[in-house]
Design a protein around this motif. Structure first.
Motif, mmCIF file in Angstrom:
data_model
loop_
_atom_site.group_PDB
_atom_site.id
_atom_site.type_symbol
_atom_site.label_atom_id
_atom_site.label_comp_id
_atom_site.label_asym_id
_atom_site.label_seq_id
_atom_site.Cartn_x
_atom_site.Cartn_y
_atom_site.Cartn_z
ATOM 1 N N GLY A 233 5.132 14.262 8.933
ATOM 2 C CA GLY A 233 4.827 15.032 10.221
ATOM 3 C C GLY A 233 5.048 13.558 10.799
ATOM 4 O O GLY A 233 5.061 12.900 10.569
ATOM 5 N N ASP A 234 4.795 13.422 12.123
ATOM 6 C CA ASP A 234 4.393 12.754 13.083
ATOM 7 C C ASP A 234 3.452 11.023 13.025
ATOM 8 O O ASP A 234 2.564 11.772 12.783
ATOM 9 N N PRO A 235 3.855 10.180 12.089
ATOM 10 C CA PRO A 235 3.106 9.093 12.129
ATOM 11 C C PRO A 235 2.214 8.855 12.890
ATOM 12 O O PRO A 235 0.978 8.148 12.804
ATOM 13 N N ASP A 236 2.990 9.011 13.970
ATOM 14 C CA ASP A 236 1.262 7.932 15.135
ATOM 15 C C ASP A 236 0.640 9.701 15.148
ATOM 16 O O ASP A 236 -1.256 9.594 15.808
ATOM 17 N N PHE A 237 0.443 10.610 14.787
ATOM 18 C CA PHE A 237 -0.902 11.685 14.712
ATOM 19 C C PHE A 237 -1.577 11.719 12.903
ATOM 20 O O PHE A 237 -2.264 12.365 12.602
ATOM 21 N N PHE A 238 -0.309 12.247 12.132
ATOM 22 C CA PHE A 238 -0.025 11.814 10.890
ATOM 23 C C PHE A 238 -0.523 10.812 9.800
ATOM 24 O O PHE A 238 0.852 10.739 9.962
ATOM 25 N N LYS A 239 -1.158 10.770 9.318
ATOM 26 C CA LYS A 239 -0.854 10.256 8.182
ATOM 27 C C LYS A 239 -0.034 10.086 7.157
ATOM 28 O O LYS A 239 -0.925 11.052 5.890
ATOM 29 N N VAL A 240 1.198 9.751 6.827
ATOM 30 C CA VAL A 240 2.274 10.273 6.400
ATOM 31 C C VAL A 240 1.451 8.948 5.023
ATOM 32 O O VAL A 240 2.267 8.204 4.951
ATOM 33 N N PRO A 241 2.085 9.716 3.603
ATOM 34 C CA PRO A 241 1.921 9.301 2.610
ATOM 35 C C PRO A 241 3.600 8.918 1.835
ATOM 36 O O PRO A 241 3.800 9.287 1.311
ATOM 37 N N GLN A 242 4.229 8.334 2.474
ATOM 38 C CA GLN A 242 4.902 7.529 2.434
ATOM 39 C C GLN A 242 5.109 6.756 1.381
ATOM 40 O O GLN A 242 6.241 6.792 0.803
ATOM 41 N N LYS A 243 4.486 5.750 1.657
ATOM 42 C CA LYS A 243 4.312 4.619 -0.728
ATOM 43 C C LYS A 243 4.215 5.937 -1.495
ATOM 44 O O LYS A 243 5.296 5.270 -2.162
ATOM 45 N N GLN A 244 4.036 6.480 -1.616
ATOM 46 C CA GLN A 244 3.394 7.688 -3.083
ATOM 47 C C GLN A 244 5.009 8.347 -2.906
ATOM 48 O O GLN A 244 5.620 8.763 -3.987
ATOM 49 N N LEU A 245 5.373 8.833 -1.557
ATOM 50 C CA LEU A 245 6.240 9.513 -1.659
ATOM 51 C C LEU A 245 7.928 9.137 -1.953
ATOM 52 O O LEU A 245 8.548 9.875 -2.386
ATOM 53 N N LEU A 246 7.928 7.889 -1.971
ATOM 54 C CA LEU A 246 8.530 7.332 -2.203
ATOM 55 C C LEU A 246 8.990 6.580 -3.498
ATOM 56 O O LEU A 246 9.538 4.926 -3.468
#
Ligand code: DON
Length: 471
Positions: A233-246
């Protein structure tokens, strides 16, 4: 490399339940058509910001060709004529003020589309930059248009809108560095996750659209889209677990419960556990300039002709991007995508996208520029086009033209274009429990590939009116 997020935003007065009836059920089409379907537009601010940072021509020069096309008109293509004719009744339903799109009820190839209001709006943008759109006359016209329906975009929404430079997502596939769009698009994370999930399998040996190749790609897609629904979702509002997903190990492990014997049912696939998780009418073009700078741009109103509403007197269509939010957890949007908290509506939030404008490097040098429209199918179309070149040895044109297939976790089915996947392979896959569904051609992938001698080859999708031009 740089990524410019000029995604629309939910208006300040948006609410999570704005598209529900009293019983809490989503109201059909409310997030899709009419003034209430529009997010706060981002395109104009995006173009201004791109120009400020990277532009070489003056802003005035840049706008002039578009103004001329709007003012003097241009001959429409056969596809455009049939779209405008088919949409005529819908346009009449959602527009109270006369505009170019409803100026006639039937259109033919070669008819001139003259858009005087749009030309005037573009002139204001030419003279005043972002203020020509987000304040003054154009802002007045947008807010007046809202009043004609039940729209909620205010002057404050327009004034507050700013596009944002973000750090692109990147990851390796074989010898290539894949660079693509970060959240609030799901495109870049999903594309890199797909490559990480499939890298260990010998697709090249198995061949283009062979049963094993399709199985591996579909199973990766199923898992990655399950993560999309839950974690993006929008990273300004929701903590996206980007590190793990990548994380490569994470994506490789997601494939552990896949077997070549049978399709994994989507009901057995859930989004991955996030460790330490806190308690969520599209156009694409690719350009390489004479100095080797590359741009991959996806820009969209969402559905064809967006909300169908033309801002009275201003001559441009409003988007229906609000439908890209998860209107209600578990309720599919127009592309059948589901989502939850990560992509729920909140004032000022950007709706999750699938846009995947991408650039590939090889040995640190430009290799490919690629992208497409197509809603939820954007990610898998870009994925296949890159594989077509890298693993299946196709030219750029062959790669964009090749037939495609798609899986997005839910619904649990493999969509395939009429010519995709041979009859035999379909039979094999059906026996293994894959639910296959033929659908019309989708996407309009365009790409530029750098030849070994440094010259370029282009690919323009024959599904659309797409074109290659070079110097
Ligand atoms: O941002 C998205 O994912 C969608 N709004 C894209 C819509 C799209 O590609 C429609 N074109 N066929």
């Amino acid at each position: 490399t740089d990524a410019l997020d000029f995604r629309e935003k939910a208006p300040l007065n948006a609410k999570e339940d704005m598209y529900w009836d009293k019983e809490g059920n989503p109201i059909t089409d409310l997030s899709l058509y009419g003034q209430l379907a529009a997010g706060v537009p981002g395109t104009v601010d995006g173009m201004v910001k791109a120009h400020e940072k990277y532009g070489k021509l003056s802003w005035k020069e840049l706008l002039q060709p578009a103004i001329d096309l709007a003012e003097k008109g241009f001959p429409i293509t056969k596809q455009q004529a049939s779209e405008l004719t088919n949409k005529h009744e819908d346009f009449e339903k959602y527009n109270k003020v006369a505009n170019a799109l409803i100026s006639r009820s039937t259109w033919s190839q070669g008819d001139l589309l003259i858009q005087k209001d749009l030309a005037n709006t573009l002139k204001l943008v030419q003279q005043k930059g972002r203020n020509g759109f987000y304040s003054g006359k154009t802002a007045d016209l947008i807010v007046n248009e809202m009043k004609r329906g039940n729209g909620i975009i205010t002057k404050k929404d327009l004034k507050n809108y700013h596009s944002v430079w973000r750090k692109p997502v990147s990851g390796a596939y074989k010898d290539y560095n894949v660079i693509s769009m970060p959240p609030p698009s799901s495109g870049g994370i999903a594309l890199v996750s797909l490559f990480q999930s499939i890298e260990k399998y010998p697709l090249k040996k198995w061949g283009f659209q062979s049963d094993s190749t399709i199985q591996v790609m579909v199973e990766a897609e199923r898992r990655v889209y399950a993560d999309r629904a839950e974690h993006l979702g929008d990273p300004d509002f929701f903590k996206v677990p980007q590190k793990q997903l990548l994380d490569k190990t994470y994506n490789v492990n997601r494939m552990n419960n896949f077997s070549f014997d049978r399709a994994t049912p989507s009901s057995a696939v859930k989004a991955g556990e996030i460790i330490g998780k806190e308690s969520m009418e599209t156009t694409h073009y690719v350009i390489v300039d004479k100095d080797g700078n590359a741009a991959s741009v996806t820009t969209t109103l969402n559905g064809s002709y967006g909300s169908l509403v033309v801002v009275g007197g201003a001559g441009f269509l409003l988007n229906n991007e609000m439908d890209d939010f998860s209107v209600k957890p578990g309720t599919p949007n127009m592309y059948g995508l589901v989502g939850g908290k990560a992509n729920a509506i909140q004032p000022q939030k950007r709706m999750l996208s699938s846009m995947t404008p991408s650039i590939l490097e090889k040995d640190g040098k430009l290799f490919m520029v690629v992208g497409t429209p197509g809603g939820s199918t954007i990610i898998t179309s870009v994925f296949q086009t890159i594989l077509n070149v890298v693993d299946f040895g196709m030219t750029m044109q062959e790669a964009v033209a090749a037939s495609r297939f798609h899986h997005q976790w839910l619904p649990d089915q493999v969509d395939y274009e009429p010519k995709a996947i041979s009859e035999n392979v379909r039979e094999t896959l059906r026996k293994k429990g894959y639910n296959l569904k033929e659908r019309n051609a989708y996407g309009r992938v365009d790409g530029i590939l750098v030849n070994p001698n440094g010259t370029y080859q282009g690919g323009a999708d024959p599904r659309g009116d797409d074109k290659i031009e070079g110097y």
